[in-house]
Motif scaffolding. Sequence first.
Motif, PDB file in Angstrom:
ATOM      1  N   TRP A 158       0.837  -1.205   0.000  1.00 33.07           N
ATOM      2  CA  TRP A 158       0.000   0.000   0.000  1.00 33.07           C
ATOM      3  C   TRP A 158       0.865   1.244   0.000  1.00 33.07           C
ATOM      4  N   ARG A 159       0.681   2.075  -1.002  1.00 33.05           N
ATOM      5  CA  ARG A 159       1.501   3.275  -1.080  1.00 33.05           C
ATOM      6  C   ARG A 159       0.736   4.539  -0.763  1.00 33.05           C
ATOM      7  N   GLY A 160      -0.555   4.348  -0.455  1.00 32.98           N
ATOM      8  CA  GLY A 160      -1.396   5.524  -0.206  1.00 32.98           C
ATOM      9  C   GLY A 160      -1.323   5.985   1.242  1.00 32.98           C
ATOM     10  N   ASN A 161      -2.320   6.785   1.612  1.00 32.42           N
ATOM     11  CA  ASN A 161      -2.373   7.342   2.956  1.00 32.42           C
ATOM     12  C   ASN A 161      -2.846   6.307   3.965  1.00 32.42           C
ATOM     13  N   VAL A 162      -2.425   6.519   5.207  1.00 35.58           N
ATOM     14  CA  VAL A 162      -2.926   5.713   6.321  1.00 35.58           C
ATOM     15  C   VAL A 162      -3.439   6.697   7.367  1.00 35.58           C
ATOM     16  N   GLY A 163      -4.629   6.379   7.925  1.00 43.54           N
ATOM     17  CA  GLY A 163      -5.202   7.270   8.935  1.00 43.54           C
ATOM     18  C   GLY A 163      -6.626   7.632   8.578  1.00 43.54           C
ATOM     19  N   VAL A 164      -7.253   8.404   9.465  1.00 43.51           N
ATOM     20  CA  VAL A 164      -8.661   8.735   9.252  1.00 43.51           C
ATOM     21  C   VAL A 164      -8.814   9.765   8.131  1.00 43.51           C
ATOM     22  N   VAL A 165      -9.981   9.749   7.515  1.00 40.53           N
ATOM     23  CA  VAL A 165     -10.215  10.571   6.332  1.00 40.53           C
ATOM     24  C   VAL A 165     -10.164  12.065   6.655  1.00 40.53           C
ATOM     25  N   THR A 166     -10.459  12.416   7.899  1.00 38.96           N
ATOM     26  CA  THR A 166     -10.453  13.839   8.274  1.00 38.96           C
ATOM     27  C   THR A 166      -9.050  14.441   8.132  1.00 38.96           C
ATOM     28  N   ASN A 167      -8.016  13.571   8.228  1.00 41.52           N
ATOM     29  CA  ASN A 167      -6.636  14.060   8.072  1.00 41.52           C
ATOM     30  C   ASN A 167      -6.371  14.622   6.679  1.00 41.52           C
ATOM     31  N   LEU A 168      -7.165  14.182   5.695  1.00 46.42           N
ATOM     32  CA  LEU A 168      -6.917  14.605   4.312  1.00 46.42           C
ATOM     33  C   LEU A 168      -7.464  15.999   4.020  1.00 46.42           C
ATOM     34  N   ILE A 169      -8.369  16.467   4.882  1.00 46.00           N
ATOM     35  CA  ILE A 169      -9.104  17.696   4.549  1.00 46.00           C
ATOM     36  C   ILE A 169      -8.198  18.920   4.480  1.00 46.00           C
ATOM     37  N   SER A 170      -7.265  19.033   5.442  1.00 47.62           N
ATOM     38  CA  SER A 170      -6.468  20.265   5.485  1.00 47.62           C
ATOM     39  C   SER A 170      -5.603  20.443   4.233  1.00 47.62           C
ATOM     40  N   ARG A 171      -5.208  19.332   3.597  1.00 40.86           N
ATOM     41  CA  ARG A 171      -4.295  19.432   2.455  1.00 40.86           C
ATOM     42  C   ARG A 171      -5.008  19.380   1.099  1.00 40.86           C
TER      43      ARG A 171
ATOM     44  N   MET B 205     -18.941  11.584   9.972  1.00 39.65           N
ATOM     45  CA  MET B 205     -19.564  12.761   9.344  1.00 39.65           C
ATOM     46  C   MET B 205     -19.472  13.981  10.265  1.00 39.65           C
ATOM     47  N   ARG B 206     -19.601  13.714  11.569  1.00 37.73           N
ATOM     48  CA  ARG B 206     -19.520  14.811  12.531  1.00 37.73           C
ATOM     49  C   ARG B 206     -18.123  15.453  12.486  1.00 37.73           C
ATOM     50  N   PHE B 207     -17.082  14.608  12.595  1.00 34.97           N
ATOM     51  CA  PHE B 207     -15.728  15.168  12.629  1.00 34.97           C
ATOM     52  C   PHE B 207     -15.306  15.736  11.279  1.00 34.97           C
ATOM     53  N   THR B 208     -15.775  15.111  10.205  1.00 38.18           N
ATOM     54  CA  THR B 208     -15.467  15.644   8.876  1.00 38.18           C
ATOM     55  C   THR B 208     -16.074  17.037   8.705  1.00 38.18           C
ATOM     56  N   SER B 209     -17.334  17.180   9.113  1.00 38.10           N
ATOM     57  CA  SER B 209     -17.999  18.478   8.971  1.00 38.10           C
ATOM     58  C   SER B 209     -17.287  19.540   9.795  1.00 38.10           C
ATOM     59  N   MET B 210     -16.872  19.163  11.014  1.00 37.60           N
ATOM     60  CA  MET B 210     -16.162  20.114  11.870  1.00 37.60           C
ATOM     61  C   MET B 210     -14.841  20.533  11.214  1.00 37.60           C
ATOM     62  N   GLU B 211     -14.169  19.569  10.619  1.00 34.03           N
ATOM     63  CA  GLU B 211     -12.878  19.822   9.977  1.00 34.03           C
ATOM     64  C   GLU B 211     -13.057  20.713   8.733  1.00 34.03           C
ATOM     65  N   LEU B 212     -14.107  20.417   7.975  1.00 34.16           N
ATOM     66  CA  LEU B 212     -14.401  21.241   6.788  1.00 34.16           C
ATOM     67  C   LEU B 212     -14.693  22.679   7.214  1.00 34.16           C
ATOM     68  N   HIS B 213     -15.451  22.791   8.283  1.00 32.21           N
ATOM     69  CA  HIS B 213     -15.801  24.112   8.791  1.00 32.21           C
ATOM     70  C   HIS B 213     -14.542  24.843   9.255  1.00 32.21           C
TER      71      HIS B 213
END
Lengths: 289, 372
Positions: A194-207, A226-234
């Motif tokens: 696996w050469r991709g990312n490891v970790g939760v999807v919310t980590n991808l939002i900032s970049r 969805m809760r943490f993703t929305s908070m991160e997007l916000h």
Amino acid sequence: MATAPDLQSLKVDYKRNPMLPWPFQIRRVKRETEDTFTVELEPQGDLEEFPFLPGQFNMVYVFGVGEIPISISGDPANTRILIHTTRAVGTVTKAMDKMRRGDILGIRGPFGTPWPINQAGGKDVVFVAGGIGLAPLRPALYEVVTHREKYGKVVLLYGTRTPNDVLFRQELEHWRARFDLEIYVTVDRAMSGWRGNVGVVTNLISRAPFDPRNTMAFVCGPEVMMRFTSMELHKRGVDNEHIFVSMERNMKCAIGLCGHCQFGSFFVCKDGPVFRYSQIKDMLVKWEI
Amino acid sequence: MKIFVFECAELDNLIAAIKRRRFKVIGPTVSDSAIIYAEIAGASDLPIGWTDEQANGSYRLKRRDDNAVFAWNAGPQSWKKFLFPPVQKIFITNKSTKGFDSQNLGEQTPGESRYAFFGVRSCELNAIAIQDKIFLEGPYIDPLYRQKRAGIFIVAVNCSQAGGTCFCDSMQTGPKAVSGFDIALTEILDDKRHCFVAETGTAAGEEILASIKCTKAADEDITEAKRITDRTRVQIHRKVDTADLKNVLYQNSEHPRWEHTAELCLTCANCTMVCPTCFCTTVEDVTDIGGKQAERIRKWDSCFMLDFSYIHGGSVRASVKSRYRQWVTHKFASWLDQFGTFGCVGCGRCITWCPVGIDITEEVKAIREKQT
């Protein structure tokens, strides 16, 4: 109350008893991952087409076994084929998993509010999917890909358990090869190769490459994701009014009568499943609502 | 609206006149030590000379020393069971070589005769109006409810005494019937006479009254009928303060009272089963023993059941606290957002039939008085 469903654009016969399933024949079964599969269905009898909007769901009935809500995962432009992708976890989905080409399923639908993709014209579009949550987002992805020129940057951030759980693999690779789509996949647990990312999807939002001030975000996955993703997007600057999530609750009728899917004052089946994050933000942090 | 008076002895003729118009007349009867709504043949089936005593978790029928016909209050079953039966078949289908035979899917055959409800209290009229909103105002309409609801005839009765657990006055749903009836009766029983003041609500009601022996009500009859319902109103001692109640409940979702009551609540679902407005259902898909024929059956369900909110992995509302909170918040808050009315008509059944005597009026009061 909720996002107004654009039901007028659908040729749904509301005079037909909404409690009766319509027969659909399985044309093809495709195994996606170890526990997830996709069925392609064709309407039977005098029903020739099955128009729906991205984000809507159907009640799927297996003879004598039961009926469950499953979101539609196919291309809304193809009204002759109905596609559902689901994981074999419960009584009905396990029975579906045993069905083959030519078998008949019962369908009631389409139900619920759609992803308001038609409001995203001229904007960047960010899809954030967790696990099987990619399936309800795929119709909206198809829509964006088909009318690519209407939108700004298009980004898909997709998190799943392991590399073996990646859904729609071929399609994702195909889309990733395009220069006008940004696809990022992350897994909870990687394995060798696996050469991709490891970790939760919310980590991808900032970049991720999008302009938060001119973005519509569509989020689907487990409630906590969805809760943490929305908070991160916000946090990144996306307006809460421009973030949409798809809720899940127990459903028996899908027409706002059985009471099971209540979420505060909403009936998820008819006021949702797609909600504006700002509508339900406060309820997402309440336990057992 | 016209107002008439007829003697008690004429009650039987009124029932007969309704029956002649091909209605199946449902009215109060004494059965299993309770007032139960069932098909009646005539006035002699009515609970003449009976009353009930109701309190938290307690219901007892008592003999009266007179022949009052309607001197009782809401019994364990409401009219809901006729318009929205506890168990209803949605469809039957047969297995074919590749799935199921959709030709056999279809609405159930309509019942042969329409219902006439005889002796409907004001709280119950309001409950029917609330269920009409739920089932008939869309976007989806319940075809099963619509079929049973169409063309029913209603004879209402204004309450001449309050029950021990009633709180209709504060919910503005009684004790006097205001609308939703064809005929509304007030029973007058004193040393001098036993008669009914009958107010018409529709032309159909007027037509039926014209076919029995009655006279135009005198002013003193109308005054007496009003005095009776006013007296009933004063007897009601429980109340719910509805002012801004929606926000009070929404804002107090973490109030310690929910936990306190959860310690008492058995989650038996009695309150939801006796409630005349509760509308939740589940479905069961069953097959015959050979697996050739399948049916879907719709049954009353309750938000107090653990599996009510089950989605893969667990129930959304696992704790008793969250289920009790859901029910009360739905009745007095979210119902307003959903249907523009409270989901409670103050009939008091949930108080009477709670095996541990939880009083919803006390619960609401406790939350309002000590807001978090």
